[in-house]
Design a protein around this motif. Structure first.
Motif, mmCIF file in Angstrom:
data_model
loop_
_atom_site.group_PDB
_atom_site.id
_atom_site.type_symbol
_atom_site.label_atom_id
_atom_site.label_comp_id
_atom_site.label_asym_id
_atom_site.label_seq_id
_atom_site.Cartn_x
_atom_site.Cartn_y
_atom_site.Cartn_z
ATOM 1 N N GLU A 174 0.829 -1.204 0.000
ATOM 2 C CA GLU A 174 0.000 0.000 0.000
ATOM 3 C C GLU A 174 0.865 1.255 0.000
ATOM 4 O O GLU A 174 0.576 2.225 -0.719
ATOM 5 C CB GLU A 174 -0.920 -0.014 1.220
ATOM 6 N N HIS A 175 1.921 1.238 0.801
ATOM 7 C CA HIS A 175 2.834 2.380 0.816
ATOM 8 C C HIS A 175 3.465 2.591 -0.552
ATOM 9 O O HIS A 175 3.517 3.730 -1.053
ATOM 10 C CB HIS A 175 3.925 2.151 1.860
ATOM 11 N N SER A 176 3.933 1.528 -1.176
ATOM 12 C CA SER A 176 4.599 1.634 -2.471
ATOM 13 C C SER A 176 3.650 2.143 -3.542
ATOM 14 O O SER A 176 4.038 2.939 -4.414
ATOM 15 C CB SER A 176 5.160 0.271 -2.886
ATOM 16 N N THR A 177 2.403 1.693 -3.480
ATOM 17 C CA THR A 177 1.413 2.096 -4.473
ATOM 18 C C THR A 177 1.185 3.601 -4.442
ATOM 19 O O THR A 177 0.943 4.234 -5.483
ATOM 20 C CB THR A 177 0.091 1.353 -4.223
ATOM 21 N N THR A 178 1.276 4.188 -3.267
ATOM 22 C CA THR A 178 1.111 5.638 -3.132
ATOM 23 C C THR A 178 2.413 6.382 -3.376
ATOM 24 O O THR A 178 2.440 7.415 -4.064
ATOM 25 C CB THR A 178 0.591 5.980 -1.719
ATOM 26 N N TRP A 179 3.502 5.858 -2.835
ATOM 27 C CA TRP A 179 4.778 6.580 -2.831
ATOM 28 C C TRP A 179 5.440 6.626 -4.200
ATOM 29 O O TRP A 179 5.962 7.667 -4.626
ATOM 30 C CB TRP A 179 5.717 5.926 -1.814
ATOM 31 N N LEU A 180 5.430 5.521 -4.912
ATOM 32 C CA LEU A 180 6.180 5.440 -6.166
ATOM 33 C C LEU A 180 5.710 6.449 -7.223
ATOM 34 O O LEU A 180 6.545 7.135 -7.815
ATOM 35 C CB LEU A 180 6.129 4.017 -6.719
ATOM 36 N N PRO A 181 4.414 6.583 -7.502
ATOM 37 C CA PRO A 181 4.012 7.546 -8.533
ATOM 38 C C PRO A 181 4.384 8.989 -8.204
ATOM 39 O O PRO A 181 4.493 9.815 -9.111
ATOM 40 C CB PRO A 181 2.484 7.372 -8.594
ATOM 41 N N GLU A 182 4.578 9.289 -6.932
ATOM 42 C CA GLU A 182 4.947 10.639 -6.534
ATOM 43 C C GLU A 182 6.429 10.922 -6.736
ATOM 44 O O GLU A 182 6.840 12.090 -6.737
ATOM 45 C CB GLU A 182 4.590 10.858 -5.063
ATOM 46 N N HIS A 183 7.240 9.881 -6.918
ATOM 47 C CA HIS A 183 8.692 10.062 -6.944
ATOM 48 C C HIS A 183 9.375 9.546 -8.206
ATOM 49 O O HIS A 183 10.529 9.935 -8.466
ATOM 50 C CB HIS A 183 9.322 9.368 -5.736
ATOM 51 N N VAL A 184 8.723 8.680 -8.978
ATOM 52 C CA VAL A 184 9.359 8.108 -10.169
ATOM 53 C C VAL A 184 8.360 8.095 -11.329
ATOM 54 O O VAL A 184 7.157 8.293 -11.148
ATOM 55 C CB VAL A 184 9.858 6.667 -9.902
ATOM 56 N N ASP A 185 8.903 7.854 -12.508
ATOM 57 C CA ASP A 185 8.069 7.639 -13.693
ATOM 58 C C ASP A 185 7.709 6.154 -13.710
ATOM 59 O O ASP A 185 8.455 5.320 -14.216
ATOM 60 C CB ASP A 185 8.847 8.048 -14.942
ATOM 61 N N LEU A 186 6.569 5.842 -13.126
ATOM 62 C CA LEU A 186 6.217 4.453 -12.827
ATOM 63 C C LEU A 186 5.458 3.800 -13.971
ATOM 64 O O LEU A 186 4.516 4.357 -14.527
ATOM 65 C CB LEU A 186 5.360 4.405 -11.556
ATOM 66 N N SER A 187 5.889 2.589 -14.296
ATOM 67 C CA SER A 187 5.137 1.713 -15.185
ATOM 68 C C SER A 187 5.192 0.318 -14.595
ATOM 69 O O SER A 187 5.994 0.035 -13.717
ATOM 70 C CB SER A 187 5.708 1.725 -16.606
#
Length: 217
Positions: A174-187
């Motif tokens: 859950e943390h990663s799902t929120t945190w990653l899009p805010e900090h990286v270009d996630l795919s």
């Protein structure tokens, strides 16, 4: 963990000529808990041949009777301490500085623990790594000094995981799902029915991602 971790340079396995790093894109493989440097190397056959691939050996031995190696402890009261993940990530950075400083670029691909360490290394030095492939891993909770710079750079990250993965705690997902899009270009992709493992469909997606990184270079 007060002593710095050091990776065994003699344990590193290469997909080809280890002296062919200079001027070429380098892809580092970081295995999961209880595995070793042999675990992911076979995947290199499915990756673009432009990459030199090196599979690193984690610096720690997990508690008996678990085989293989580990990047950080997950057992006991101090298990999954973010400081341990950071120490392992710094060890990866130190290895790159010592053995791959002349690579054209460096990308990280990690499974489970290796995925968490790969992301942590990216957070420590956002400009140092071209991309991260995070398979069945997560972003470690807690703040790091490089997080603001990471959010500015937004390097590409592929995150793949399965719906049937019962190994990684739900709260870090859950943390990663929120945190990653805010900090990286996630795919990435969530794979129905996939357990704590890697599938053919996922590796095909990773290859597409890696090919795109070569185009960006």
């Amino acid at each position: 963990m007060s002593d710095a971790l050091i990776l065994d340079a003699h344990a590193v396995l290469w997909s080809g000529d280890r002296d062919a790093v200079a001027g070429r894109p380098l892809l580092l493989l970081l295995h999961g808990y209880g595995a070793d440097e042999r675990d992911l190397l076979g995947l290199s056959a499915y990756f673009p041949e432009e990459f030199t691939v090196a599979s690193l050996a984690a610096p720690l031995a997990p508690p008996w009777p678990m085989p293989g190696r580990s990047w950080y402890p997950i057992d006991g009261l101090d298990g999954r301490n973010p400081a341990h993940v950071t120490a392992a990530a710094q060890a990866v950075i130190d290895w790159v500085d010592a053995h791959a400083a002349d690579a054209a670029s460096v990308g990280l691909l990690g499974f489970s623990q290796g995925g968490a360490v790969s992301l942590q290394a990216l957070r420590l030095q956002p400009e140092r790594f071209a991309f991260v492939v995070n398979l069945s891993g997560y972003a470690t909770p807690g703040d790091l000094p490089g997080d603001a710079a990471l959010a500015e750079v937004k390097p590409p990250v592929f995150w793949g995981r399965g719906t049937a993965d019962d190994v990684i705690p739900e709260f870090v997902i859950e943390h990663s799902t929120t945190w990653l899009p805010e900090h990286v270009d996630l795919s990435g992709r969530v794979y129905p029915g996939l357990t704590h493992s890697v599938s053919e469909a996922e590796i095909a997606d990773v290859r597409v991602f890696l090919e795109k990184q070569l185009e960006r270079a």
